[in-house]
Design a protein around this motif. Structure first.
Motif, PDB file in Angstrom:
ATOM      1  N   GLY A  93     -34.132  29.655  32.485  1.00 38.09           N
ATOM      2  CA  GLY A  93     -34.228  28.257  32.091  1.00 38.09           C
ATOM      3  C   GLY A  93     -33.605  27.995  30.731  1.00 38.09           C
ATOM      4  O   GLY A  93     -32.915  26.979  30.532  1.00 38.09           O
ATOM      5  N   ILE A  94     -33.839  28.893  29.788  1.00 39.08           N
ATOM      6  CA  ILE A  94     -33.229  28.766  28.458  1.00 39.08           C
ATOM      7  C   ILE A  94     -31.708  28.823  28.566  1.00 39.08           C
ATOM      8  O   ILE A  94     -30.981  28.032  27.952  1.00 39.08           O
ATOM      9  N   MET A  95     -31.222  29.762  29.376  1.00 45.03           N
ATOM     10  CA  MET A  95     -29.782  29.936  29.546  1.00 45.03           C
ATOM     11  C   MET A  95     -29.142  28.688  30.156  1.00 45.03           C
ATOM     12  O   MET A  95     -28.094  28.215  29.680  1.00 45.03           O
ATOM     13  N   LEU A  96     -29.766  28.117  31.185  1.00 46.39           N
ATOM     14  CA  LEU A  96     -29.192  26.936  31.829  1.00 46.39           C
ATOM     15  C   LEU A  96     -29.206  25.731  30.893  1.00 46.39           C
ATOM     16  O   LEU A  96     -28.257  24.935  30.878  1.00 46.39           O
ATOM     17  N   GLY A  97     -30.284  25.583  30.109  1.00 49.90           N
ATOM     18  CA  GLY A  97     -30.331  24.487  29.146  1.00 49.90           C
ATOM     19  C   GLY A  97     -29.245  24.611  28.098  1.00 49.90           C
ATOM     20  O   GLY A  97     -28.584  23.627  27.730  1.00 49.90           O
ATOM     21  N   ALA A  98     -29.035  25.836  27.610  1.00 49.25           N
ATOM     22  CA  ALA A  98     -27.983  26.067  26.618  1.00 49.25           C
ATOM     23  C   ALA A  98     -26.605  25.813  27.216  1.00 49.25           C
ATOM     24  O   ALA A  98     -25.736  25.191  26.598  1.00 49.25           O
ATOM     25  N   ASN A  99     -26.403  26.290  28.451  1.00 46.81           N
ATOM     26  CA  ASN A  99     -25.086  26.140  29.083  1.00 46.81           C
ATOM     27  C   ASN A  99     -24.735  24.671  29.306  1.00 46.81           C
ATOM     28  O   ASN A  99     -23.581  24.264  29.135  1.00 46.81           O
ATOM     29  N   ARG A 157     -31.619  22.708  22.777  1.00 46.09           N
ATOM     30  CA  ARG A 157     -31.779  22.458  21.337  1.00 46.09           C
ATOM     31  C   ARG A 157     -31.128  23.570  20.511  1.00 46.09           C
ATOM     32  O   ARG A 157     -30.496  23.300  19.483  1.00 46.09           O
ATOM     33  N   ALA A 158     -31.255  24.814  20.966  1.00 44.13           N
ATOM     34  CA  ALA A 158     -30.614  25.922  20.258  1.00 44.13           C
ATOM     35  C   ALA A 158     -29.097  25.780  20.277  1.00 44.13           C
ATOM     36  O   ALA A 158     -28.415  26.006  19.266  1.00 44.13           O
ATOM     37  N   ALA A 159     -28.555  25.392  21.437  1.00 39.80           N
ATOM     38  CA  ALA A 159     -27.107  25.185  21.537  1.00 39.80           C
ATOM     39  C   ALA A 159     -26.650  24.061  20.609  1.00 39.80           C
ATOM     40  O   ALA A 159     -25.614  24.172  19.946  1.00 39.80           O
ATOM     41  N   ASP A 160     -27.430  23.002  20.548  1.00 46.12           N
ATOM     42  CA  ASP A 160     -27.080  21.871  19.677  1.00 46.12           C
ATOM     43  C   ASP A 160     -27.048  22.291  18.214  1.00 46.12           C
ATOM     44  O   ASP A 160     -26.172  21.857  17.460  1.00 46.12           O
ATOM     45  N   LEU A 161     -27.978  23.151  17.814  1.00 42.25           N
ATOM     46  CA  LEU A 161     -27.983  23.633  16.424  1.00 42.25           C
ATOM     47  C   LEU A 161     -26.706  24.415  16.106  1.00 42.25           C
ATOM     48  O   LEU A 161     -26.136  24.282  15.013  1.00 42.25           O
ATOM     49  N   VAL A 162     -26.248  25.224  17.066  1.00 43.06           N
ATOM     50  CA  VAL A 162     -25.010  25.983  16.849  1.00 43.06           C
ATOM     51  C   VAL A 162     -23.815  25.036  16.789  1.00 43.06           C
ATOM     52  O   VAL A 162     -22.947  25.153  15.903  1.00 43.06           O
ATOM     53  N   LEU A 163     -23.746  24.083  17.696  1.00 43.78           N
ATOM     54  CA  LEU A 163     -22.621  23.137  17.724  1.00 43.78           C
ATOM     55  C   LEU A 163     -22.555  22.299  16.446  1.00 43.78           C
ATOM     56  O   LEU A 163     -21.471  22.036  15.919  1.00 43.78           O
ATOM     57  N   ARG A 164     -23.705  21.899  15.949  1.00 42.22           N
ATOM     58  CA  ARG A 164     -23.722  21.110  14.716  1.00 42.22           C
ATOM     59  C   ARG A 164     -23.206  21.933  13.536  1.00 42.22           C
ATOM     60  O   ARG A 164     -22.507  21.404  12.655  1.00 42.22           O
ATOM     61  N   GLN A 165     -23.526  23.209  13.503  1.00 43.27           N
ATOM     62  CA  GLN A 165     -22.976  24.069  12.441  1.00 43.27           C
ATOM     63  C   GLN A 165     -21.464  24.167  12.562  1.00 43.27           C
ATOM     64  O   GLN A 165     -20.743  24.134  11.549  1.00 43.27           O
ATOM     65  N   LEU A 166     -20.951  24.275  13.783  1.00 42.07           N
ATOM     66  CA  LEU A 166     -19.508  24.379  13.983  1.00 42.07           C
ATOM     67  C   LEU A 166     -18.787  23.095  13.575  1.00 42.07           C
ATOM     68  O   LEU A 166     -17.637  23.141  13.148  1.00 42.07           O
TER      69      LEU A 166
END
Length: 328
Positions: free
Chosen positions: A77-83, A297-306
């Motif tokens: 579930g975490i993986m699909l949300g991030a993807n 949410r974890a993916a969004d944090l990485v994208l915002r840093q980029l």
């Protein structure tokens, strides 16, 4: 580019502006987009990434055995949300599973080599080498969970494992259970250690260390093994908090084999509200963990840093309510 320009009847400079996100008139853009489809042009991503020094890829790093990566629906579930979040931003997700010291060394080299622009890290243990690597190379990253020695510049997304474990244990005790034990999984990670703390807090003076069976993984087999251990230590046990739904399912199977009924003889509760919770009979009382939202949410944090945006370097805690069903 020459073929597109000739087909569209525009200059190569105009084509270049469209391909690189620059301004052109609406009519010119429409003509160029038709020409791209007509000539079958596909951008050379490898060449573009070399120039831009970007891979357009984010590593999804799971520090768990391969078997658990496939079995645990929470990780899925975490993986699909991030993807989903990364795909919407036109990033590719690269799955990296760390199952051994050799994997750690290989992935350390991979991260340091610039093959990914960022990383989402799941199930990091305290003092894990991956923590030091991503911190040392300043790789835009986010943790799922909260390792005790978390790098101060890396944000995390998780839930309040202590409070959630305490709440569901209190609910279990309130059903009239007198000898309540726990199958404590993965206590070398923050999630497992925190769930054990919450269990202990809920019981207070009634906590009995002998009624805690520690197992290494959040999986079915460990749940069955832990339940057998608890039954050997105290055959009168009448309540069990399992550190995950898969562990709870294994515990319920061991109870069935021992001739105990759930919930009449033993009340059982789990954690995650994964697909395991409704595959058990009876259905499992558990804590809902919003796995997809955590991954997103974890993916969004990485994208915002980029993107160079400022972010809160602390943690983001998602809600995790108790879901009460028939197993207790």
């Amino acid at each position: 580019m020459h073929d597109i320009a000739a087909t569209a009847g525009v200059s190569r400079g105009t084509v270049s502006r469209v391909l690189n996100g620059g301004y052109v008139s609406a009519s010119a853009r429409a003509a160029i987009e038709r020409a791209i489809r007509e000539v079958g042009y596909v951008p050379n991503t490898a060449a573009r990434n070399l120039v831009m020094q970007r891979s357009q890829a984010i590593g999804f790093i799971v520090l768990e055995p391969h078997s658990l990566f496939l079995e645990d629906p929470n990780i899925g579930g975490i993986m699909l949300g991030a993807n989903a979040a990364l795909s919407a931003a036109d990033y590719q997700m690269v799955n990296l599973v760390v199952d051994s010291e050799r994997d750690t060394a290989r992935i350390t080299r991979y991260l340091s080599g610039g093959f990914v622009d960022g990383a989402i890290i799941v199930s990091a243990r305290s003092h894990d080498p991956i923590i030091q690597v991503v911190g040392g190379i300043a790789l835009p990253s986010a943790f799922v969970g909260h390792p005790r020695d978390l790098h101060p510049d890396i944000p995390y997304v998780g839930i309040d494992n202590i409070a959630s474990a305490e709440e569901i244990t209190r609910r279990l005790v309130a059903t009239g259970r007198r000898r309540v034990g726990m199958i404590a999984s993965a206590v070398d990670r923050d999630s497992g250690a925190d769930r054990l703390i919450g269990f202990q807090r809920a019981l207070g003076p009634a906590f009995d260390e002998a009624l805690v069976a520690e197992v290494p993984l959040y999986d079915f087999a460990c749940g069955a093994k832990g339940m057998r251990t608890l039954l050997e230590r105290d055959p009168t046990i009448d309540g069990v908090f399992a550190a995950s739904d898969a562990v709870a399912a294994g515990a319920m199977e061991a109870l069935r084999e021992a001739g105990r009924t759930v919930p009449d003889d033993v009340g059982v509760v789990g954690f995650d509200d994964s697909s395991w919770a409704t595959r058990t009979r009876p259905h499992l009382s558990t804590v809902h963990q919003p796995a997809g939202d955590i991954g997103s949410r974890a993916a969004d944090l990485v994208l915002r840093q980029l993107r160079g945006e400022s972010i809160d370097r602390g943690g983001v805690l998602m809600p995790s309510p108790v879901v009460w069903r028939a197993s207790a």
